[in-house]
Write a protein that holds these residues in place. Structure first.
Motif, short mmCIF file in Angstrom:
data_model
loop_
_atom_site.label_atom_id
_atom_site.label_comp_id
_atom_site.label_asym_id
_atom_site.label_seq_id
_atom_site.Cartn_x
_atom_site.Cartn_y
_atom_site.Cartn_z
N UNK A 1 0.73 -1.18 -0.02
CA UNK A 1 0.09 -0.07 0.21
C UNK A 1 0.75 1.11 0.02
N UNK A 2 0.85 1.97 -1.21
CA UNK A 2 1.62 3.29 -1.03
C UNK A 2 0.47 4.65 -0.61
N UNK A 3 1.12 5.45 -0.01
CA UNK A 3 0.27 6.93 0.33
C UNK A 3 1.26 7.89 0.37
N UNK A 4 0.72 9.23 0.68
CA UNK A 4 1.51 10.29 0.58
C UNK A 4 1.79 10.72 1.96
N UNK A 5 2.98 11.29 2.22
CA UNK A 5 3.25 12.08 3.46
C UNK A 5 2.09 12.42 4.25
N UNK A 6 1.86 11.86 5.47
CA UNK A 6 0.71 12.19 6.46
C UNK A 6 0.89 13.40 7.59
N UNK A 7 2.34 13.71 7.55
CA UNK A 7 2.78 14.48 8.67
C UNK A 7 2.71 16.08 8.21
N UNK A 8 2.90 16.84 9.19
CA UNK A 8 2.53 18.22 9.20
C UNK A 8 3.28 19.03 8.08
N UNK A 9 4.53 18.49 7.66
CA UNK A 9 5.16 19.32 6.77
C UNK A 9 5.86 18.51 5.96
N UNK B 1 9.59 18.08 4.94
CA UNK B 1 11.12 18.25 5.28
C UNK B 1 11.15 19.10 6.21
N UNK B 2 10.30 19.66 6.91
CA UNK B 2 10.29 20.58 7.93
C UNK B 2 10.25 21.91 7.29
N UNK C 1 7.19 11.18 -0.33
CA UNK C 1 7.31 12.50 0.45
C UNK C 1 7.57 12.54 1.65
N UNK C 2 8.10 11.44 2.07
CA UNK C 2 8.55 11.56 3.74
C UNK C 2 9.94 11.97 3.79
N UNK C 3 10.21 12.94 5.01
CA UNK C 3 11.55 13.11 5.22
C UNK C 3 12.17 12.14 5.96
N UNK C 4 11.64 11.07 6.31
CA UNK C 4 12.25 9.95 7.02
C UNK C 4 12.56 8.68 5.93
N UNK C 5 12.70 9.01 4.80
CA UNK C 5 12.58 7.92 3.73
C UNK C 5 13.72 6.76 4.00
N UNK C 6 13.33 5.51 4.08
CA UNK C 6 14.25 4.31 4.18
C UNK C 6 14.48 3.70 2.93
#
Length: 243
Positions: A115-123, A125-126, A175-180
């Motif tokens: 399952x793929x989705x888009x960044x769910x956080x507030x920003x 890359x801050x 689009x996550x700043x925590x990419x792995x």
């Protein structure tokens, strides 16, 4: 030494990509999708809205069918033949059980392993604030994976013929700043450009820059940002959770 991104898992056959709006998948991960479909994998797109509030100069009732057609054409460029729309209201998509149920139903229906989705956080890359719709849909997609596997959550889905599906093995967040993890952006790059260009009405309302120059510049920049962490190769990056 910079921590390197791991290549994305490859031992899967079906993926479901869940986002809020037309163009969300094209701003970054369509190049990865192109490579996956080239390899014989099936990818289905699920959009919470039709993007009807996305163009300031175009009324929603005119905008929705236009953006729907752009999305269908865009998906076809990268080998995606199934695009579904949930018809939640663009701009005011609400995180909650109604959205989780809709996504869980799609997971049960399509039986993805990824399952793929888009960044769910507030920003992002801050530096750039994320939209409420992205946050709501991203979090709901993550939560719906567990919902899809539990027969006692949304039991009405079983009565509708949608048996629980526990087969999701990974959740990948673009689009996550925590990419792995990452996918080599090179093989699918030109199609990712063409795919995003299919959203021409949206892009022309967004910028005065030449559409192709804008698209090519944006996708080049984002893929090259990940190169240092992927052996020097431009890449599409994801934050991956193994389940």
């Amino acid at each position: 030494m910079t921590e390197q991104l791991t290549p994305m898992p490859e031992d899967w056959q079906r993926a479901l990509a869940v986002v809020a709006h037309p163009d969300d998948l094209e701003y970054g991960c369509a190049g990865a999708v192109a490579g996956w479909t080239d390899g014989g994998r099936e990818v289905v797109y699920l959009l919470a809205s039709r993007g009807e509030a996305g163009i300031d100069t175009l009324e929603p009732e005119k905008c929705a069918p236009l953006r729907e057609q752009e999305q269908l054409a865009s998906a076809a460029v990268v080998g995606v033949g199934t695009v579904e729309f949930l018809d939640h209201a663009d701009g005011v998509i609400e995180y909650g059980t109604a959205l989780r149920r809709d996504i869980a139903a799609a997971i049960r229906r399509h039986k993805p392993e990824l399952v793929i989705t888009l960044n769910h956080r507030e920003s992002f890359g801050g530096r750039f604030l994320n939209s409420a719709d992205h946050r709501a849909v991203g979090q709901a997609a993550i939560d719906a994976v567990a919902d899809a596997g539990n027969r006692w959550i949304f039991p009405e889905l079983v009565k509708e013929g949608l048996a629980p599906w526990n087969g999701v093995r990974w959740i990948a967040i673009a689009g996550s700043e925590r990419a792995t993890h990452a996918v080599d952006a090179g093989p699918g790059f030109e199609r990712s450009v063409r795919s995003l260009l299919e959203h021409r009405a949206y892009i022309e309302a967004l910028t005065d820059e030449d559409p192709e120059a804008y698209v090519r510049g944006f996708l080049t920049m984002t893929s090259e940002m990940n190169a240092e962490r992927f052996g020097g190769k431009p890449a599409v990056a994801f934050e991956v959770f193994a389940l």
